[in-house]
Write a protein that holds these residues in place. Structure first.
Motif, PDB file in Angstrom:
ATOM      1  N   UNK A  83      -1.322  18.980  -8.409  1.00 32.86           N
ATOM      2  CA  UNK A  83      -0.579  18.887  -7.159  1.00 32.86           C
ATOM      3  C   UNK A  83      -1.510  18.472  -6.019  1.00 32.86           C
ATOM      4  N   UNK A  84      -2.694  19.081  -5.976  1.00 30.64           N
ATOM      5  CA  UNK A  84      -3.656  18.737  -4.919  1.00 30.64           C
ATOM      6  C   UNK A  84      -4.071  17.273  -5.004  1.00 30.64           C
ATOM      7  N   UNK A  85      -4.330  16.789  -6.205  1.00 28.75           N
ATOM      8  CA  UNK A  85      -4.738  15.387  -6.371  1.00 28.75           C
ATOM      9  C   UNK A  85      -3.568  14.456  -6.099  1.00 28.75           C
ATOM     10  N   UNK A  86      -2.364  14.862  -6.465  1.00 25.77           N
ATOM     11  CA  UNK A  86      -1.181  14.018  -6.273  1.00 25.77           C
ATOM     12  C   UNK A  86      -0.869  13.805  -4.797  1.00 25.77           C
TER      13      UNK A  86
ATOM     14  N   UNK B 172       0.827  -1.202   0.000  1.00 22.83           N
ATOM     15  CA  UNK B 172       0.000   0.000   0.000  1.00 22.83           C
ATOM     16  C   UNK B 172       0.862   1.252   0.000  1.00 22.83           C
ATOM     17  N   UNK B 173       1.937   1.230   0.769  1.00 16.18           N
ATOM     18  CA  UNK B 173       2.833   2.381   0.825  1.00 16.18           C
ATOM     19  C   UNK B 173       3.497   2.616  -0.528  1.00 16.18           C
ATOM     20  N   UNK B 174       3.946   1.544  -1.157  1.00 14.77           N
ATOM     21  CA  UNK B 174       4.621   1.678  -2.453  1.00 14.77           C
ATOM     22  C   UNK B 174       3.672   2.230  -3.509  1.00 14.77           C
ATOM     23  N   UNK B 175       2.454   1.738  -3.536  1.00 20.02           N
ATOM     24  CA  UNK B 175       1.479   2.213  -4.523  1.00 20.02           C
ATOM     25  C   UNK B 175       1.109   3.670  -4.242  1.00 20.02           C
TER      26      UNK B 175
ATOM     27  N   UNK C 265      -0.603   9.883  -0.746  1.00 22.38           N
ATOM     28  CA  UNK C 265       0.370   9.886   0.351  1.00 22.38           C
ATOM     29  C   UNK C 265      -0.296  10.315   1.654  1.00 22.38           C
ATOM     30  N   UNK C 266      -1.177  11.316   1.591  1.00 19.20           N
ATOM     31  CA  UNK C 266      -1.871  11.764   2.794  1.00 19.20           C
ATOM     32  C   UNK C 266      -2.772  10.691   3.371  1.00 19.20           C
ATOM     33  N   UNK C 267      -3.488   9.980   2.501  1.00 15.06           N
ATOM     34  CA  UNK C 267      -4.363   8.905   2.981  1.00 15.06           C
ATOM     35  C   UNK C 267      -3.559   7.787   3.631  1.00 15.06           C
ATOM     36  N   UNK C 268      -2.408   7.449   3.043  1.00 16.84           N
ATOM     37  CA  UNK C 268      -1.576   6.384   3.614  1.00 16.84           C
ATOM     38  C   UNK C 268      -1.000   6.811   4.961  1.00 16.84           C
ATOM     39  N   UNK C 269      -0.457   8.028   5.017  1.00 14.84           N
ATOM     40  CA  UNK C 269       0.206   8.475   6.241  1.00 14.84           C
ATOM     41  C   UNK C 269      -0.769   8.677   7.403  1.00 14.84           C
ATOM     42  N   UNK C 270      -2.017   8.980   7.112  1.00 12.40           N
ATOM     43  CA  UNK C 270      -3.004   9.139   8.190  1.00 12.40           C
ATOM     44  C   UNK C 270      -3.651   7.821   8.586  1.00 12.40           C
ATOM     45  N   UNK C 271      -3.410   6.760   7.825  1.00 15.98           N
ATOM     46  CA  UNK C 271      -3.969   5.453   8.154  1.00 15.98           C
ATOM     47  C   UNK C 271      -5.391   5.272   7.702  1.00 15.98           C
TER      48      UNK C 271
ATOM     49  N   UNK D  44       4.018   5.894  -5.248  1.00 12.33           N
ATOM     50  CA  UNK D  44       4.184   5.884  -6.700  1.00 12.33           C
ATOM     51  C   UNK D  44       3.133   6.783  -7.359  1.00 12.33           C
ATOM     52  N   UNK D  45       1.891   6.713  -6.891  1.00 11.89           N
ATOM     53  CA  UNK D  45       0.835   7.585  -7.421  1.00 11.89           C
ATOM     54  C   UNK D  45       1.131   9.049  -7.121  1.00 11.89           C
ATOM     55  N   UNK D  46       1.650   9.318  -5.940  1.00  8.49           N
ATOM     56  CA  UNK D  46       2.002  10.691  -5.584  1.00  8.49           C
ATOM     57  C   UNK D  46       3.120  11.208  -6.482  1.00  8.49           C
ATOM     58  N   UNK D  47       4.127  10.378  -6.723  1.00 11.54           N
ATOM     59  CA  UNK D  47       5.241  10.793  -7.578  1.00 11.54           C
ATOM     60  C   UNK D  47       4.770  11.041  -9.007  1.00 11.54           C
ATOM     61  N   UNK D  48       3.901  10.186  -9.517  1.00  7.16           N
ATOM     62  CA  UNK D  48       3.394  10.378 -10.874  1.00  7.16           C
ATOM     63  C   UNK D  48       2.580  11.663 -10.965  1.00  7.16           C
ATOM     64  N   UNK D  49       1.776  11.925  -9.969  1.00  2.77           N
ATOM     65  CA  UNK D  49       0.983  13.152  -9.948  1.00  2.77           C
ATOM     66  C   UNK D  49       1.851  14.390  -9.856  1.00  2.77           C
ATOM     67  N   UNK D  50       2.920  14.319  -9.062  1.00  7.13           N
ATOM     68  CA  UNK D  50       3.842  15.452  -8.961  1.00  7.13           C
ATOM     69  C   UNK D  50       4.549  15.709 -10.292  1.00  7.13           C
TER      70      UNK D  50
END
Length: 163
Positions: free
Chosen positions: A34-37, A3-6, A41-47, A9-15
């Motif tokens: 940028x907002x969508x990207x 989940x973290x890797x995906x 990462x925000x969803x993963x880091x907040x659990x 990866x989505x955040x990096x592609x969006x950036x």
């Protein structure tokens, strides 16, 4: 771990897409990207991904029970009957056909003034004239026709009501 890797990866592609948009001077589009990207990462880091997985699993279980459990279908039928009864009583109340358990009607006399369905909003419907009231006569013919013929009717109504 996956989940973290995906997510990253989505955040990096969006950036990367946001950077390309900013390079082409499309700043509004770059800001949106940028907002969508930043969302994965925000969803993963907040659990919140496990929460979303739990909610999705519960919705899937409910949908399975909806299809195969007769108790759920009984609940749906009861909800439909309840909604039907509420709609029917509302409709019958507007039609004036609701009775008070006996033979006398529930409403004794005219109901409260309601806004007219056509015309200006907030205009109340005119009550029916009494049987002994004189009908309104024709408009006075001595006045010149200045385009205010519609107001003569209104003036007559107001005069009859003493306004």
């Amino acid at each position: 771990m996956l989940t973290a890797a995906v997510s990253f990866a989505l955040t990096a592609a969006g950036l990367a897409v946001a950077g390309l948009r900013a390079r082409r001077r499309r700043l509004r589009s770059a800001t949106r990207w940028l907002a969508v990207a930043l969302l994965p990462a925000g969803l993963y880091l907040t659990g919140l991904f496990p929460v979303a997985r739990t909610i999705g699993g519960e919705l899937a279980d409910w949908a399975t029970k909806l299809v195969f459990d007769p108790r759920v279908w009984t609940g749906i039928v009861l909800l439909a009957v309840s909604a039907g009864l509420l709609v029917a009583t509302r409709w019958a109340g507007r039609r004036g056909a609701v009775t008070d358990g006996g033979t006398r009607p529930a409403a004794t006399g005219p109901g409260p003034a309601r806004p007219a369905l056509s015309g200006t909003p907030g205009a109340a419907q005119a009550p029916k004239p009494a049987k002994d009231a004189k009908p309104a006569g024709p408009a006075k013919k001595g006045k010149s026709d200045d385009g205010l013929g519609d107001f003569a009717d209104i003036e007559e109504i107001l005069r009859r009501r003493g306004i």
